[in-house]
Design a protein around this motif. Structure first.
Motif, PDB file in Angstrom:
ATOM      1  N   SER A   7      41.958  35.453  43.143  1.00 55.37           N
ATOM      2  CA  SER A   7      40.515  35.569  42.998  1.00 55.37           C
ATOM      3  C   SER A   7      39.850  35.081  44.285  1.00 55.37           C
ATOM      4  O   SER A   7      40.392  34.224  44.975  1.00 55.37           O
ATOM      5  N   CYS A  54      34.126  33.790  40.697  1.00 53.26           N
ATOM      6  CA  CYS A  54      34.053  33.963  39.242  1.00 53.26           C
ATOM      7  C   CYS A  54      33.501  32.695  38.604  1.00 53.26           C
ATOM      8  O   CYS A  54      34.061  31.625  38.789  1.00 53.26           O
ATOM      9  N   SER A  95      35.975  35.838  31.556  1.00 52.59           N
ATOM     10  CA  SER A  95      34.791  36.381  32.208  1.00 52.59           C
ATOM     11  C   SER A  95      34.066  37.350  31.288  1.00 52.59           C
ATOM     12  O   SER A  95      34.640  38.325  30.818  1.00 52.59           O
ATOM     13  N   VAL A 132      33.544  42.032  37.761  1.00 52.69           N
ATOM     14  CA  VAL A 132      34.826  41.335  37.695  1.00 52.69           C
ATOM     15  C   VAL A 132      35.773  41.870  38.767  1.00 52.69           C
ATOM     16  O   VAL A 132      36.452  41.117  39.459  1.00 52.69           O
ATOM     17  N   CYS A 179      38.017  39.459  41.248  1.00 52.36           N
ATOM     18  CA  CYS A 179      39.309  39.038  40.720  1.00 52.36           C
ATOM     19  C   CYS A 179      40.212  40.241  40.469  1.00 52.36           C
ATOM     20  O   CYS A 179      39.765  41.263  39.957  1.00 52.36           O
ATOM     21  N   GLY A 221      41.273  39.964  36.300  1.00 54.49           N
ATOM     22  CA  GLY A 221      40.270  39.645  35.287  1.00 54.49           C
ATOM     23  C   GLY A 221      40.112  40.767  34.274  1.00 54.49           C
ATOM     24  O   GLY A 221      40.423  41.924  34.549  1.00 54.49           O
TER      25      GLY A 221
END
Lengths: 454, 287
Positions: free
Chosen positions: B118, B143, B206, B213, B217, B220
């Motif tokens: 991430s 995030c 998330s 997202v 990431c 995610g």
């Protein structure tokens, strides 16, 4: 003449005010999009009263005060609300944020209504009306603590306030916004002082200015005698950090000491930042809500200076448009919201200017030297310089080994950053104390929730 | 000679008087012990002996002794020591002469596998604990829901069951006793308690939309709903761009795992969550 100062500790960091000193206040052009968060003050956050896709114009209320210690949030631009989302603010916390698409022409048109001065006779206007004007303008303290102004002006009835101190010390290195504001708007500030005097019935007024601003001291002495304000006096202060801290300023000028856990009105003093006073003047004479502020953009930028900047302007736009961008983007190590001593580094440049943003300071690899936290060598320098007379090293160690109520002492810290500055092994003392404070507050909340449960 | 005799006399008198006092005090103490005696169930001591003695508080009472007292006092077999597990419950039931109640073993699971895959917005140089980060910035990764990876949970664990692997906390489920310490410690509330025998979980928290997202990431949950369609047992709950597996309905069929494009759904094997293959291959336990 003997310059007054506070009696404990204090440091002398390099001032570096030369970058932006004496630069005229300029306007920053409107960005295409702004984002305004609803928690720009101490106390309860404002409640959103607009919806997605709603058309708004300059001065419309975006957030309503939710409770007594809370402040209104006004729209600084005309345009359309694009979205309402959870976003990180310049203060590092996630708050509900309104993103607004700016209609630049309409904003310029709408802003004209704040340019004509209204005829207001302060002596004829009642106290309540003046207070109402300030409350409706959503003014909060501009020194950094962002305490709602109308709350500060209405202390509990059993507390008698007799002294008003105008804070023009501006002890933070790099920042010159207050200095420039004082030079350009001395008369306006004195009118603002008269408004505050009318509301809070103070008998003596002091204007605290550090001696590194001799032109401001001289100008104010002239203007005061010209205006014939007899109970108003300029007190030149020694250049020492943190001279502009509320408690330090009270101690330096009046000799009174604010007891632990108490507020300035407990010793009969009201302290106001010059920027706040100027906002009060604008609110009363121009009926202008608190939608822009004077901010210094300085440090590692091409054209450092003092700017009148609308709330919600993204940092990236402010730096690019106002200060001409970074000198070398590769070498920027940190961009600070506020002054370098007490401000917080921001994480990304898309955060926006808030009511408490007194400066935007870009630090290069030359100025921002980082070293790992070392062990304490028991030199005691932090104890020598602590302006609150605390023992920062002990408070920091307490955070590691103690819990709950035992951390009560750390609440006395004003987080001025002097101890971290002088520590020869670069211990992050203020950060440790801040953690201690948050641990204590969490414990206290839990404790109170138990009490209400029973 | 006389002087010496006098000395002896004094010693004898002292010895006799002190023994007298000791005798009287002894009698007084004997009666005090009789009169003020506290009745104690020997069962408390016995149960305390077989308890793990970790005093972790996971059972809901302050320590092992209090747990023993509570068990004896209430005779409630649903009181459960997560450290000792089912085995211990059976032993306690034997001692008490009661029937043991079957309990599911719970384990802590970290609902994030972002870590080094991430992105981070800035370079944090302050004090390296999650609690310290959260006093300055509410989140550390781009995030807002992810694991910081500074290891407050590692220090809070009394059983060496959680480590930081590739920037994200990873639980050793064989060692985990479900004591809740890490759940309480985590400032982003990323750790959850789940039943040990359900070996599939979705490691993401998330609630941002898929596009957002994807930007920050690799692993995610984007809210594509493929797993929801794949599940025949209606065990996947979907709300605000985030899928979660309901342990009550899950049958460990693993149908959803292959369907997930982002490898967000994780299977645990031999007590270790098999997070994204490439991460596990060069896994380094940096504690």
């Amino acid at each position: 003449m003997l310059k007054s100062t506070f009696n404990l500790g204090g440091i002398h960091p390099p001032e570096n005010k030369k970058y932006s000193e004496g630069k005229k206040i300029e306007d920053i052009s409107l960005p295409e999009q702004i984002s305004i968060n609803l928690n720009q003050h101490i106390g309860k956050k404002a409640k959103a009263v607009v919806e997605k896709k709603q058309e708004i114009s300059v001065g419309d209320i975006l957030g309503e005060a939710d409770g007594f210690i809370s402040a209104l949030v006004h729209s600084p631009v005309s345009g359309t609300v694009k979205k309402i989302e959870q976003k990180m603010t310049a203060a590092g916390m996630v708050e509900s944020t309104l993103t607004i698409d700016v209609n630049i022409e309409k904003t310029t048109e709408d802003s004209k209504k704040y340019e004509t001065k209204k005829e207001v006779d302060i002596d004829q206007t009642s106290k309540e009306d003046l207070l109402k004007m300030i409350q409706n303008a959503g003014i909060v303290g501009q020194g950094g603590a962002t305490f709602p102004m109308h709350v500060k002006l209405s202390p509990p009835p059993d507390k008698k306030v007799d002294t008003l101190i105008l804070n023009g010390a501006e002890c933070e290195p790099y920042l010159t916004a207050d200095h420039q504001l004082m030079l350009e708007n001395a008369d306006a500030i004195l009118l603002g002082v008269r408004i505050i005097q009318k509301i809070s019935n103070v008998t003596q007024i002091f204007i605290g200015i550090e001696e590194n601003k001799p032109d401001a001291i001289k100008l104010f002495e002239e203007r005061i005698s010209a205006a014939g304000m007899e109970n108003c006096k300029v007190s030149p202060l020694k250049t020492k950090y943190p001279q502009g801290g509320e408690k330090q300023l009270i101690n330096a000028i009046t000799g009174r000491e604010v007891p632990s856990g108490k507020l300035p009105f407990d010793v009969g003093v009201l302290v106001q930042n010059v920027g706040t006073i100027f906002a009060v003047y604008e609110a009363v004479f121009y009926e202008k809500p608190f939608i822009d502020r004077i901010t210094t953009i300085t440090g590692f930028v091409k054209k450092p200076g003092n700017f009148r900047i609308r709330m919600g302007t993204p940092f990236a736009h402010a730096i690019e448009d106002g200060a001409g961008g970074f000198i070398d983007e590769e070498r920027v190590r940190s961009v600070v919201n506020g002054g370098p001593m007490m401000g917080k580094s921001i994480r990304q440049l898309d955060v926006s200017v808030m009511k408490g943003t007194s400066g935007i300071v870009a630090l290069s690899d030359h100025e921002f030297v980082y070293s790992e936290e070392g062990p304490c060598i028991r030199c005691g320098r932090c104890i020598d310089i602590c302006p609150m007379g605390l023992m920062p090293v002990t408070l920091a160690d307490d955070t590691i080994i103690k819990n709950g109520a035992e951390l009560l002492d750390s609440l006395d810290c004003i987080e001025c950053g002097s101890c971290s500055y002088v520590c020869p092994t670069s211990r992050k003392l203020v950060h440790w104390i801040k953690i201690g404070k948050s641990v204590y507050r969490t414990w206290k909340q839990k404790e109170e929730s138990y009490k209400t449960d029973q | 000679m006389n002087d010496i005799m006098n000395g002896w006399e004094e010693i004898v008198i002292t010895a006799i008087s002190l023994s007298g006092i000791a005798f009287l005090a002894g009698i007084a103490l004997y009666y005090a012990a009789k009169v003020f005696a506290v009745e104690e169930d020997p069962m408390v001591e016995e149960i305390n002996d077989i308890l793990p003695g970790a005093n972790c508080g996971a059972c809901g009472v302050p320590g092992c002794m209090s747990f023993a007292e509570k068990v004896v006092k209430t005779k409630d077999m649903s009181l459960y020591c997560p450290v000792g597990g089912q085995e211990l419950s059976d032993d306690i039931a034997d001692l008490m002469g009661l029937e043991a109640i079957e309990q599911d073993k719970m384990v802590a699971r970290v609902m994030c596998q972002g870590g080094h895959s991430s992105t981070r917005t800035g370079e944090y140089r302050g004090i390296k604990t999650c609690g310290a980060v959260s006093t300055i910035h509410q989140y550390d990764l781009t995030c807002p829901y992810g694991c910081f990876g500074y290891g407050d949970c590692v220090t809070s664990c009394d059983f060496d069951a959680i480590h930081i692997v590739n920037g994200v906390a990873l639980v050793d489920e064989e060692k985990c006793t479900a004591c809740d310490a890490c759940v309480v410690e985590c400032p982003v509330n990323i750790i959850e308690m789940q039943p040990y025998d359900k070996t599939v979980f979705i490691a993401c928290k998330s609630i941002d939309a898929g596009g957002a997202v994807k930007k920050y990431c690799d692993v995610g949950c984007t809210g594509c709903k493929k797993c929801v369609k794949a599940c025949e047992h209606e065990a996947i709950h979907f709300d605000s761009f985030l899928a979660t597996i309901l342990p009550d309905k899950c049958t460990n069929c693993n149908d959803c795992v292959d369907k997930c494009d982002t490898d967000t759904i994780v299977i645990t094997k031999d007590g270790i969550a098999q997070i994204k293959d490439k991460l596990v291959e060069n896994a380094e336990v940096n504690v």
